[in-house]
Design a protein around this motif. Structure first.
Motif, PDB file in Angstrom:
ATOM      1  N   THR A  68       0.866  -1.175   0.000  1.00 26.29           N
ATOM      2  CA  THR A  68       0.000   0.000   0.000  1.00 26.29           C
ATOM      3  C   THR A  68       0.904   1.227   0.000  1.00 26.29           C
ATOM      4  O   THR A  68       1.763   1.364   0.860  1.00 26.29           O
ATOM      5  CB  THR A  68      -0.901   0.004   1.242  1.00 26.29           C
ATOM      6  OG1 THR A  68      -1.634  -1.215   1.288  1.00 26.29           O
ATOM      7  CG2 THR A  68      -1.866   1.171   1.201  1.00 26.29           C
ATOM      8  N   HIS A  69       0.748   2.071  -0.995  1.00 30.96           N
ATOM      9  CA  HIS A  69       1.692   3.162  -1.188  1.00 30.96           C
ATOM     10  C   HIS A  69       1.011   4.511  -1.062  1.00 30.96           C
ATOM     11  O   HIS A  69      -0.200   4.629  -1.193  1.00 30.96           O
ATOM     12  CB  HIS A  69       2.362   3.043  -2.566  1.00 30.96           C
ATOM     13  CG  HIS A  69       1.399   3.131  -3.708  1.00 30.96           C
ATOM     14  ND1 HIS A  69       0.463   2.154  -3.961  1.00 30.96           N
ATOM     15  CD2 HIS A  69       1.212   4.083  -4.652  1.00 30.96           C
ATOM     16  CE1 HIS A  69      -0.250   2.482  -5.019  1.00 30.96           C
ATOM     17  NE2 HIS A  69       0.185   3.648  -5.456  1.00 30.96           N
ATOM     18  N   GLY A  70       1.828   5.520  -0.808  1.00 35.69           N
ATOM     19  CA  GLY A  70       1.334   6.882  -0.634  1.00 35.69           C
ATOM     20  C   GLY A  70       1.530   7.351   0.794  1.00 35.69           C
ATOM     21  O   GLY A  70       1.597   6.547   1.733  1.00 35.69           O
ATOM     22  N   ALA A  92      10.785  -2.695  -3.271  1.00 38.25           N
ATOM     23  CA  ALA A  92       9.651  -1.940  -2.730  1.00 38.25           C
ATOM     24  C   ALA A  92      10.131  -0.847  -1.779  1.00 38.25           C
ATOM     25  O   ALA A  92       9.628   0.283  -1.792  1.00 38.25           O
ATOM     26  CB  ALA A  92       8.692  -2.883  -2.009  1.00 38.25           C
ATOM     27  N   ILE A  93      11.120  -1.178  -0.938  1.00 43.55           N
ATOM     28  CA  ILE A  93      11.650  -0.187   0.004  1.00 43.55           C
ATOM     29  C   ILE A  93      12.301   0.967  -0.748  1.00 43.55           C
ATOM     30  O   ILE A  93      12.106   2.148  -0.413  1.00 43.55           O
ATOM     31  CB  ILE A  93      12.654  -0.857   0.965  1.00 43.55           C
ATOM     32  CG1 ILE A  93      11.910  -1.847   1.886  1.00 43.55           C
ATOM     33  CG2 ILE A  93      13.391   0.177   1.802  1.00 43.55           C
ATOM     34  CD1 ILE A  93      12.832  -2.673   2.768  1.00 43.55           C
ATOM     35  N   LEU A  94      13.079   0.656  -1.781  1.00 40.23           N
ATOM     36  CA  LEU A  94      13.736   1.703  -2.563  1.00 40.23           C
ATOM     37  C   LEU A  94      12.719   2.571  -3.294  1.00 40.23           C
ATOM     38  O   LEU A  94      12.897   3.789  -3.416  1.00 40.23           O
ATOM     39  CB  LEU A  94      14.702   1.071  -3.562  1.00 40.23           C
ATOM     40  CG  LEU A  94      15.924   0.373  -2.939  1.00 40.23           C
ATOM     41  CD1 LEU A  94      16.754  -0.307  -4.023  1.00 40.23           C
ATOM     42  CD2 LEU A  94      16.773   1.360  -2.143  1.00 40.23           C
ATOM     43  N   ALA A  95      11.629   1.951  -3.773  1.00 39.53           N
ATOM     44  CA  ALA A  95      10.582   2.718  -4.449  1.00 39.53           C
ATOM     45  C   ALA A  95       9.922   3.690  -3.477  1.00 39.53           C
ATOM     46  O   ALA A  95       9.622   4.836  -3.822  1.00 39.53           O
ATOM     47  CB  ALA A  95       9.535   1.774  -5.046  1.00 39.53           C
ATOM     48  N   ASN A 120      12.368   6.562  -2.899  1.00 46.51           N
ATOM     49  CA  ASN A 120      12.403   7.473  -4.039  1.00 46.51           C
ATOM     50  C   ASN A 120      11.137   8.307  -4.150  1.00 46.51           C
ATOM     51  O   ASN A 120      11.165   9.415  -4.698  1.00 46.51           O
ATOM     52  CB  ASN A 120      12.609   6.678  -5.330  1.00 46.51           C
ATOM     53  CG  ASN A 120      13.989   6.042  -5.399  1.00 46.51           C
ATOM     54  OD1 ASN A 120      14.928   6.530  -4.763  1.00 46.51           O
ATOM     55  ND2 ASN A 120      14.101   4.955  -6.144  1.00 46.51           N
ATOM     56  N   ALA A 121      10.012   7.769  -3.624  1.00 44.47           N
ATOM     57  CA  ALA A 121       8.748   8.499  -3.670  1.00 44.47           C
ATOM     58  C   ALA A 121       8.639   9.534  -2.555  1.00 44.47           C
ATOM     59  O   ALA A 121       7.640  10.260  -2.480  1.00 44.47           O
ATOM     60  CB  ALA A 121       7.577   7.524  -3.581  1.00 44.47           C
ATOM     61  N   GLY A 122       9.638   9.607  -1.684  1.00 48.13           N
ATOM     62  CA  GLY A 122       9.627  10.602  -0.626  1.00 48.13           C
ATOM     63  C   GLY A 122       9.031  10.128   0.680  1.00 48.13           C
ATOM     64  O   GLY A 122       8.829  10.937   1.599  1.00 48.13           O
ATOM     65  N   GLU A 175      -0.681   5.886 -13.256  1.00 45.51           N
ATOM     66  CA  GLU A 175      -0.068   7.194 -13.106  1.00 45.51           C
ATOM     67  C   GLU A 175       0.792   7.286 -11.864  1.00 45.51           C
ATOM     68  O   GLU A 175       1.573   8.208 -11.704  1.00 45.51           O
ATOM     69  CB  GLU A 175      -1.166   8.278 -13.038  1.00 45.51           C
ATOM     70  CG  GLU A 175      -2.046   8.221 -11.804  1.00 45.51           C
ATOM     71  CD  GLU A 175      -3.201   7.260 -11.935  1.00 45.51           C
ATOM     72  OE1 GLU A 175      -4.107   7.305 -11.093  1.00 45.51           O
ATOM     73  OE2 GLU A 175      -3.203   6.464 -12.890  1.00 45.51           O
ATOM     74  N   ASN A 176       0.668   6.322 -10.932  1.00 49.04           N
ATOM     75  CA  ASN A 176       1.401   6.415  -9.681  1.00 49.04           C
ATOM     76  C   ASN A 176       2.869   5.991  -9.816  1.00 49.04           C
ATOM     77  O   ASN A 176       3.718   6.433  -9.079  1.00 49.04           O
ATOM     78  CB  ASN A 176       0.725   5.571  -8.600  1.00 49.04           C
ATOM     79  CG  ASN A 176      -0.581   6.206  -8.144  1.00 49.04           C
ATOM     80  OD1 ASN A 176      -0.667   7.416  -8.054  1.00 49.04           O
ATOM     81  ND2 ASN A 176      -1.583   5.392  -7.889  1.00 49.04           N
ATOM     82  N   TYR A 177       3.160   5.089 -10.716  1.00 52.69           N
ATOM     83  CA  TYR A 177       4.549   4.717 -10.939  1.00 52.69           C
ATOM     84  C   TYR A 177       4.670   4.052 -12.302  1.00 52.69           C
ATOM     85  O   TYR A 177       3.742   3.433 -12.801  1.00 52.69           O
ATOM     86  CB  TYR A 177       5.084   3.804  -9.836  1.00 52.69           C
ATOM     87  CG  TYR A 177       4.338   2.506  -9.643  1.00 52.69           C
ATOM     88  CD1 TYR A 177       4.807   1.320 -10.185  1.00 52.69           C
ATOM     89  CD2 TYR A 177       3.154   2.455  -8.887  1.00 52.69           C
ATOM     90  CE1 TYR A 177       4.131   0.127  -9.998  1.00 52.69           C
ATOM     91  CE2 TYR A 177       2.478   1.275  -8.704  1.00 52.69           C
ATOM     92  CZ  TYR A 177       2.982   0.111  -9.251  1.00 52.69           C
ATOM     93  OH  TYR A 177       2.312  -1.065  -9.048  1.00 52.69           O
ATOM     94  N   GLU A 178       5.814   4.193 -12.900  1.00 54.47           N
ATOM     95  CA  GLU A 178       6.028   3.690 -14.245  1.00 54.47           C
ATOM     96  C   GLU A 178       6.496   2.246 -14.215  1.00 54.47           C
ATOM     97  O   GLU A 178       7.050   1.765 -13.236  1.00 54.47           O
ATOM     98  CB  GLU A 178       7.073   4.562 -14.966  1.00 54.47           C
ATOM     99  CG  GLU A 178       6.638   6.014 -15.131  1.00 54.47           C
ATOM    100  CD  GLU A 178       7.725   6.840 -15.796  1.00 54.47           C
ATOM    101  OE1 GLU A 178       8.830   6.307 -16.002  1.00 54.47           O
ATOM    102  OE2 GLU A 178       7.451   8.010 -16.099  1.00 54.47           O
ATOM    103  N   LEU A 179       6.310   1.553 -15.353  1.00 58.39           N
ATOM    104  CA  LEU A 179       6.795   0.185 -15.489  1.00 58.39           C
ATOM    105  C   LEU A 179       8.320   0.196 -15.482  1.00 58.39           C
ATOM    106  O   LEU A 179       8.946   0.971 -16.201  1.00 58.39           O
ATOM    107  CB  LEU A 179       6.278  -0.414 -16.801  1.00 58.39           C
ATOM    108  CG  LEU A 179       6.745  -1.832 -17.124  1.00 58.39           C
ATOM    109  CD1 LEU A 179       6.171  -2.795 -16.115  1.00 58.39           C
ATOM    110  CD2 LEU A 179       6.330  -2.218 -18.527  1.00 58.39           C
TER     111      LEU A 179
END
Length: 625
Positions: free
Chosen positions: A488-490, A517-520, A523-525, A615-619
């Motif tokens: 669950t992201h955001g 997942a942790i790195l993503a 990177n997402a802040g 739109e939340n993250y690219e492939l």
């Protein structure tokens, strides 16, 4: 000329014929005790009943219907209809007054409730009516059995009464461990212990007062009340089984054949007076009340289903477990219905902890359940302790601080070894949409074959409808999916959810997926990444708690689960369960264990997503490193 009837028509005719046949059969048997001359003298015998007896009978009737009204209040709370207690009591008394007098109590009562409550659909009214009738029959059986065992009763009632009382613990266990019964296409939600106990109490009060109404009209010295009560309850049950209007026929037959006769007209006059006071008069009042149904209520409904579009992290997981988002002016809670308890999942979504605790207690009171908190943090646990709640340390949540997350540091030596193993296996990791739903379903099925059915709660279950709105990373070897994780992201905290892998997955692949997942998240802040919780021992020195924790940890994945999470060098945060009393805490933990081991069906089993959040993250595709 031949006529054919649909099976539904035949069933209707049979249901109508059975009460008629029962009445006719009882009328024939009654003729042995009551002659035509006796019937002709009934009006005069009615006049012989003293006025004070009529007043007492009416008083007992009023008290009985006040107890009867509580059935509906409890039914509406159990079914969460949103109808206020006052309206529920009034409509319940009306529905039961008409149903017991006209017969076909479930149907008649449902129509009366539907007429009185504009906010309630016909289906909802039928559910309430069926709930009231079914629970009353069960409670009547228990009350009758108890009365027959402790008071003078016919000898033949001893064995049946003993059997009914012996079944009570079994019934209580069913209410705890099987609160929902699925039979064919029918789903039945059983009442919780608190509501069942309340209905049993009011059934005892109701039937005792109803018997008092008739006993008052009997000739003085007929017999003692403790001898009369078992006979009344048996006669009442015979009337219920016959389904004749008001139980007429079987009720009279049982009482007249069992009571000391002398002149039967005195007993017949008392029963007729009882019919007037307890049946005809309330039914007349109820019929008049139907002319003025309640207006529709205008109060807003602040509860609604939780979806992953509303709230993130722990709160979003409630959506998979039939949870609701409960809003109030000062607080917002993610509530998990767990049978005997209503459970606040983790910390409050919004509002202060004191407001949240009061909100939870009010909600539990409204639904006649016990309040429970599951997997809350230390501050919420401290608030519960100050309120004199019982608090238990049940788990530790693994939180990875993203600012300091660096696999090159010495704290991640074990993790680097796992990542190298995955890289040697030429694993390709891909994060993003579109997702391979068919392949993910295959891996999920393979995982469940090896590890058992997916569990509920915060354990994570694969469902395309939820996964399509999560961050997902998949692992491939030579183009074949061998594992995936979802999160669950955001916001400032990401939450690891589903982890699945095939039986031939190389070592280190799941570590690589979680690392991605942790790195993503970093990177997402985001500031933190939660790896979810591992079971904790409330008291390591206590042999009982050590044994319990070992069993729970084994069912949750064994020691390897904590070891896996420890490789990411998390900070372990204690998580607690809390309830007002030790009994409520024990019952709540049993409830939660059952809900995790036998979760409700997922909201959807669709193979296609309802919404892809591309739109939340690219492939992204890359080799495990």
């Amino acid at each position: 000329m031949r006529f054919t009837f649909a099976s539904s028509h035949l069933k209707f005719l049979m249901r109508a014929a059975l009460p008629t046949g029962a009445f006719a059969f009882c009328a024939v048997l009654l003729a042995q005790y009551v002659s035509v001359d006796h019937l002709r003298s009934l009006p005069a015998r009615l006049g012989d009943i003293a006025p004070w007896r009529w007043v007492m009978a009416a008083t007992f009737t009023l008290g009985s219907f006040w107890a009867v009204a509580q059935y509906d209040a409890l039914a509406h709370r159990a079914l969460s209809t949103g109808i206020s207690n006052n309206r529920a009591r009034i409509t319940g008394a009306i529905g039961i007054a008409l149903g017991q007098t006209l017969g076909f109590g479930v149907v008649t009562g449902a129509l009366a409730r539907w007429r009185m409550l504009c906010d309630l659909s016909l289906t909802g009214a039928a559910r309430v009516s069926a709930f009231v009738c079914a629970t009353f029959v069960v409670c009547w059986a228990i009350v009758t059995a108890l009365v027959c065992l402790v008071m003078p009763a016919p000898e033949w009632t001893f064995i049946p009464s003993l059997a009914v009382v012996a079944c009570v613990p079994i019934l209580a266990a069913m209410l705890i461990f099987f609160p929902v019964i699925n039979w064919m296409k029918i789903t039945v939600h059983l009442p919780n212990l608190r509501i069942s106990g309340a209905i049993l109490f009011w059934a005892l009060v109701d039937t005792s007062l109803a018997s008092g109404a008739l006993f008052t009209l009997l000739p003085a010295g007929t017999l003692a009340f403790i001898t009369f009560l078992p006979l009344f309850l048996i006669a009442l049950g015979c009337g219920l089984v016959s389904n004749t209007p008001g139980g007429i026929g079987p009720f009279e037959l049982v009482l007249i054949s069992a009571l000391p006769l002398g002149d039967p007209t005195h007993i017949m006059a008392a029963i007729l007076g009882y019919r007037i006071v307890y049946y005809a008069l309330p039914a007349t009042i109820a019929g008049i009340a139907l002319l003025r149904p309640f207006a529709a209520s205008t109060g807003p409904n602040n509860d609604g289903p939780v979806s992953s579009h509303h709230w993130l992290n722990h709160s979003a997981l409630i959506a998979q477990n039939g949870g609701t988002l409960a809003r109030r002016a000062q607080s917002m809670l993610a509530l998990w219905p767990t049978g005997q308890t209503v459970t606040q999942f983790c910390d409050p979504v919004a509002g202060t902890r004191n407001d949240a605790l009061q909100h939870l207690k009010d909600t539990a009171k409204d639904t006649a359940q016990l309040p429970m908190i599951y997997k809350c943090g230390a501050h919420m646990a401290a608030t519960a302790r100050l309120a004199r709640w019982k608090v238990l340390h049940i788990a530790d949540e693994a939180i990875v601080p993203l600012a300091s997350y660096d696999t090159a540091s010495s704290a991640y030596r074990g993790l680097r070894r796992k990542l190298r193993n995955a890289a040697k296996a030429n694993v390709i990791l891909r994060a993003g949409h579109p997702l391979p739903f068919a392949a993910m379903a295959r891996v999920d099925a393979e995982w469940q074959t090896a590890h058992g059915r997916a569990r509920g709660g915060s354990m994570g279950r694969y469902c395309p409808n939820f996964v399509s709105n999560q961050w997902v990373a998949c692992a491939y070897i030579e183009g074949r999916l061998v594992g995936f994780v979802t999160a669950t992201h955001g916001g400032d905290t990401w939450q690891l959810d589903v982890m699945r892998h095939s039986k031939d997955m190389p070592d280190g692949v799941m570590h690589s997926l979680v690392n991605v997942a942790i790195l993503a998240a970093k990177n997402a802040g985001a500031l933190y990444f939660s790896l979810d919780a591992a079971p904790a021992c409330p008291d390591p020195k206590h042999r009982f708690w050590h044994w319990v924790t070992k069993k729970v940890a084994t069912r949750a994945g064994g020691p390897g689960l904590r070891q896996f999470k420890s490789s990411f060098a998390p900070v372990w945060k204690p998580r607690y369960a809390a309830a007002p009393t030790l009994g409520a805490l024990t019952l709540g933990l049993i409830d939660i264990t059952r809900a995790i081991q036998r979760p409700i069906p997922l909201a959807t089993q669709d193979t296609q997503p309802t919404h892809n959040v591309d739109e939340n993250y690219e492939l992204a595709s890359f080799t495990a490193t």
